[in-house]
Every structure is written in structure tokens, then in C-alpha cells.
Design an enzyme around this catalytic site. Structure first.
Site, mmCIF file in Angstrom:
data_model
loop_
_atom_site.group_PDB
_atom_site.id
_atom_site.type_symbol
_atom_site.label_atom_id
_atom_site.label_comp_id
_atom_site.label_asym_id
_atom_site.label_seq_id
_atom_site.Cartn_x
_atom_site.Cartn_y
_atom_site.Cartn_z
ATOM 1 N N LYS A 52 -2.779 -0.928 -4.230
ATOM 2 C CA LYS A 52 -3.391 -1.151 -2.718
ATOM 3 C C LYS A 52 -3.998 0.170 -1.991
ATOM 4 C CE LYS A 52 0.728 -3.062 -0.684
ATOM 5 N NZ LYS A 52 1.087 -2.839 -1.465
ATOM 6 N N ARG A 97 2.702 -6.942 7.424
ATOM 7 C CA ARG A 97 3.627 -7.347 5.874
ATOM 8 C C ARG A 97 4.704 -8.522 6.517
ATOM 9 N NH1 ARG A 97 3.372 -2.658 3.899
ATOM 10 N NH2 ARG A 97 4.920 -2.093 1.757
ATOM 11 N N ARG A 111 3.576 7.523 -11.762
ATOM 12 C CA ARG A 111 2.645 7.571 -10.003
ATOM 13 C C ARG A 111 3.067 8.373 -8.974
ATOM 14 N NH1 ARG A 111 2.704 4.119 -4.955
ATOM 15 N NH2 ARG A 111 4.382 3.864 -4.569
ATOM 16 N N ARG A 134 6.503 10.263 -4.710
ATOM 17 C CA ARG A 134 7.851 9.561 -3.341
ATOM 18 C C ARG A 134 8.656 8.968 -3.573
ATOM 19 N NH1 ARG A 134 3.642 5.043 -1.779
ATOM 20 N NH2 ARG A 134 5.475 3.835 -0.722
ATOM 21 N N ARG A 180 11.855 -2.947 -2.313
ATOM 22 C CA ARG A 180 10.435 -3.141 -1.786
ATOM 23 C C ARG A 180 9.898 -4.289 -2.522
ATOM 24 N NH1 ARG A 180 8.663 2.719 -4.400
ATOM 25 N NH2 ARG A 180 6.210 1.296 -3.468
HETATM 26 P P1 AP5 Z 1 -1.263 2.477 -5.291
HETATM 27 O O1 AP5 Z 1 -2.685 2.636 -4.998
HETATM 28 O O2 AP5 Z 1 -0.772 3.958 -4.785
HETATM 29 O O3 AP5 Z 1 -0.209 1.360 -5.084
HETATM 30 P P2 AP5 Z 1 0.090 0.507 -3.612
HETATM 31 O O4 AP5 Z 1 -0.103 -0.937 -3.839
HETATM 32 O O5 AP5 Z 1 -0.966 1.173 -2.681
HETATM 33 O O6 AP5 Z 1 1.695 1.198 -3.761
HETATM 34 P P3 AP5 Z 1 2.509 1.953 -2.579
HETATM 35 O O7 AP5 Z 1 4.053 1.688 -2.796
HETATM 36 O O8 AP5 Z 1 1.592 2.906 -2.120
HETATM 37 O O9 AP5 Z 1 2.560 -0.314 -2.007
HETATM 38 P P4 AP5 Z 1 4.241 -0.138 -1.226
HETATM 39 O O10 AP5 Z 1 3.281 -1.296 0.084
HETATM 40 O O11 AP5 Z 1 5.234 -0.648 -1.339
HETATM 41 O O12 AP5 Z 1 3.882 1.087 -0.218
HETATM 42 P P5 AP5 Z 1 3.403 1.975 1.236
HETATM 43 O O13 AP5 Z 1 3.529 3.345 1.434
HETATM 44 O O14 AP5 Z 1 2.399 0.894 2.320
HETATM 45 O O15 AP5 Z 1 -0.959 3.052 -7.227
HETATM 46 C C1 AP5 Z 1 0.155 2.468 -7.548
HETATM 47 C C2 AP5 Z 1 0.245 3.695 -9.045
HETATM 48 O O16 AP5 Z 1 -0.589 2.731 -10.013
HETATM 49 C C3 AP5 Z 1 -0.803 4.723 -8.719
HETATM 50 O O17 AP5 Z 1 0.277 5.640 -9.396
HETATM 51 C C4 AP5 Z 1 -1.924 4.652 -9.289
HETATM 52 O O18 AP5 Z 1 -2.686 5.483 -9.552
HETATM 53 C C5 AP5 Z 1 -1.801 3.484 -10.372
HETATM 54 N N1 AP5 Z 1 -2.398 2.180 -10.037
HETATM 55 C C6 AP5 Z 1 -3.230 1.711 -9.101
HETATM 56 N N2 AP5 Z 1 -4.121 0.897 -9.797
HETATM 57 C C7 AP5 Z 1 -3.674 1.401 -11.075
HETATM 58 C C8 AP5 Z 1 -4.355 0.103 -12.636
HETATM 59 N N3 AP5 Z 1 -5.883 -1.013 -11.940
HETATM 60 N N4 AP5 Z 1 -4.514 -0.211 -13.531
HETATM 61 C C9 AP5 Z 1 -3.019 1.270 -13.840
HETATM 62 N N5 AP5 Z 1 -2.166 1.886 -13.101
HETATM 63 C C10 AP5 Z 1 -2.998 1.820 -11.260
HETATM 64 O O19 AP5 Z 1 5.103 1.218 2.096
HETATM 65 C C11 AP5 Z 1 6.184 2.664 1.983
HETATM 66 C C12 AP5 Z 1 7.305 1.863 3.411
HETATM 67 O O20 AP5 Z 1 6.837 2.241 4.799
HETATM 68 C C13 AP5 Z 1 7.705 0.730 3.090
HETATM 69 O O21 AP5 Z 1 8.832 0.253 1.794
HETATM 70 C C14 AP5 Z 1 8.049 0.353 4.206
HETATM 71 O O22 AP5 Z 1 9.069 0.828 4.529
HETATM 72 C C15 AP5 Z 1 7.450 1.182 5.239
HETATM 73 N N6 AP5 Z 1 6.344 0.112 5.832
HETATM 74 C C16 AP5 Z 1 5.066 0.165 5.905
HETATM 75 N N7 AP5 Z 1 4.027 -0.468 5.900
HETATM 76 C C17 AP5 Z 1 4.508 -1.418 6.475
HETATM 77 C C18 AP5 Z 1 4.694 -2.339 7.489
HETATM 78 N N8 AP5 Z 1 3.794 -3.191 7.756
HETATM 79 N N9 AP5 Z 1 6.063 -2.789 7.995
HETATM 80 C C19 AP5 Z 1 7.689 -2.566 7.659
HETATM 81 N N10 AP5 Z 1 7.349 -1.192 6.827
HETATM 82 C C20 AP5 Z 1 6.133 -0.789 6.486
#
Ligand code: AP5
Ligand code: ZN
Length: 214
Positions: A13, A87, A126, A158, A169
Site C-alpha cells: 500500500k 480498516r 522490509r 519496523r 496483523r
Molecule cells: P509496503 O509498501 O511497506 O506495504 P504496506 O501494505 O504499506 O504494508 P504495511 O505493513 O505498512 O501495512 P500495514 O497495514 O500492516 O501497516 P500500517 O503502517 O498501515 O511494502 C511491504 C514490503 O514489500 C516493502 O519492503 C516493499 O519494498 C516491498 N514491496 C512492495 N510492493 C512490492 C511488490 N509489488 N513486489 C515485491 N515487493 C514489494 O499500520 C501499522 C499499525 O498501525 C497497524 O498494525 C495498527 O496497529 C495501526 N493502524 C494503522 N492504521 C490503523 C487504522 N486505520 N485503524 C487502527 N489501527 C491502525
């Protein structure tokens, strides 16, 4: 253009958001990044979010909705790109109200879809910088090892990229977030793309999908 990015952890994402921001004039709100900044600053919200985030659980709806409400621009002038919000069904309902109050409506909920084994394959590699730039030791290597290409900051893992947190997650995604897929499909707002191929190939699916929806 008002977009939100949905999908499991590690789906890409944030990676797609970075490409979308180069192509479209949008205000970008990534709730994970916003919460990590609060943790870094040690605000009340950051302290409240710290435990659930480290463990891989969702932060309570009321806290996240209040944070997004504060950050959302008042007018409908520029586009909007939400990453990781909504979410839960409660967050999706709150977002509908927030957009309606600003004369906006959601153009598309982009589902970056990957299977659980792809998630598991990506976690260990990552690397992120404090500003949120994202790399991967195998799939998106920085020019210099452990240094951010964009700003020279050190790259780290992270604190929620450990196996136990990733399992939680994923579970949170399947339980709380997946029901949104049917909701957005029913509203004609769902754009589903396959997140498994290269980041560029994923983006071209998004571009084609958006032009078909416009
Ligand atoms: P990346 O682009 O970092 O993936 P992502 O989908 O953004 O993954 P996240 O882990 O950041 O999502 P998440 O939803 O778990 O965490 P968030 O920060 O939102 O890519 C991942 C890896 O793959 C990278 O190394 C990249 O280089 C590689 N990659 C990307 N695309 C690729 C491809 N096509 N091919 C190969 N490799 C690729 O949330 C974190 C925490 O915050 C949650 O657990 C929760 O506790 C809290 N939180 C956040 N939002 C909310 C909400 N709305 N409600 C409640 N809690 C929340
Ligand atoms: Zn950086």
C-alpha cells in the site's frame, strides 16, 4: 480524485501510495505513518497506540477516527489519498460522513490483494526510514545498504515486523478489514488489483482501473 488503499500488511500500500503521489495532486494521509509519528513524539495518542501497534493489533476506532478527522482538509479542493484507513466498518462509516460533510465522495477503494504467503515472504526484508520511505532487501534495494535513497537516513526494521505481530496483523486484516471489500464492491467503488507482481506492474493495473472507473 478521492482514493483509499486497502490490503493486508506488506501488500505494498505504501509503495503504491508513493507512485500515486508522483502522478496525482493529492493530500496523503497514512494512518500507520501518522501513528508512528505520534509514537516518536510521545504524544498522548502515541502512548495509547504504542502497545497495540507493537503487538500487531488495531488501535481503537475512536482514536484513529479522531486523528483522521483532525487531519482531513476542510474543503474538497485537492484530491485525497488515504492509506490504511478505513480498516473497520465503523471507520468506513465515519469516513463516509466525513467526506459527505466536505462535498466529496470516494472515487475508489483500491484493494492491493496478496495471499498470506506473499505477506510472510516480504516481512523479513522490509527496511524503512523515519520519514516512511520503504525499501526491501530483495525486491526494492536501496542504492547503499541500510541508507535511505531519498534523504540519507538510516534504514531499520519496523518494530511490528516480527513474526508474532505479523500473524496478528494478518488476523486483524481478515477479521476486521476484509468485510469492507464486499461493502465497497456493493457501492461500485472497489478496484481490486493483484499485488503479487512487481510494484510497477501493480501500478499499471491501478492506472488502468482508475481510467475505467472515471
Ligand atoms: P509496503 O509498501 O511497506 O506495504 P504496506 O501494505 O504499506 O504494508 P504495511 O505493513 O505498512 O501495512 P500495514 O497495514 O500492516 O501497516 P500500517 O503502517 O498501515 O511494502 C511491504 C514490503 O514489500 C516493502 O519492503 C516493499 O519494498 C516491498 N514491496 C512492495 N510492493 C512490492 C511488490 N509489488 N513486489 C515485491 N515487493 C514489494 O499500520 C501499522 C499499525 O498501525 C497497524 O498494525 C495498527 O496497529 C495501526 N493502524 C494503522 N492504521 C490503523 C487504522 N486505520 N485503524 C487502527 N489501527 C491502525
Ligand atoms: Zn527516507
Amino acid at each position: 480524485l478521492n482514493l483509499t488503499l486497502l490490503g493486508p500488511p506488506e501488500a505494498g500500500k505504501g509503495t503504491q501510495a508513493a507512485i500515486l503521489r508522483e502522478q496525482f495532486d493529492v493530500v496523503y494521509l497514512a494512518t500507520g505513518d501518522m501513528l508512528r509519528r505520534h509514537r516518536g513524539r510521545g504524544t498522548d495518542l502515541g502512548l495509547a497506540a504504542s502497545k497495540p501497534m507493537h503487538a500487531g493489533r488495531l488501535v481503537p476506532d475512536d482514536l484513529v477516527i479522531a486523528m483522521v478527522t483532525d487531519a482531513l482538509p476542510d474543503d474538497s479542493g485537492s484530491g485525497l489519498l488515504l492509506d490504511g484507513f478505513p480498516r473497520t466498518v465503523a471507520q468506513a462509516e465515519a469516513l463516509d460522513d466525513l467526506l459527505r460533510a466536505r462535498d466529496r465522495c470516494l472515487t475508489a477503494a483500491i484493494l492491493v490483494d496478496v495471499a498470506d504467503d506473499v505477506v510472510i515472504d516480504r516481512i523479513s526484508g522490509r527496511r524503512v526510514c523515519p520519514s516512511g520511505h520503504v525499501f526491501h532487501v530483495r525486491y526494492n534495494r536501496p542504492a547503499r545498504e541500510s541508507v535511505c535513497d531519498e534523504d540519507g537516513a538510516p534504514l531499520v526494521r519496523r518494530d511490528d515486523d516480527h513474526p508474532e505481530a505479523v500473524r496478528r496483523r494478518l488476523a486483524a486484516y481478515h477479521d476486521a478489514t476484509e468485510p469492507l471489500i464486499a461493502r465497497y464492491a456493493r457501492l461500485g467503488q472497489l478496484l481490486r488489483v493483484n499485488g503479487a507482481p512487481s510494484a510497477d506492474a501493480v501500478f499499471s493495473q491501478i492506472r488502468q482501473g482508475l481510467s475505467a472507473m472515471a
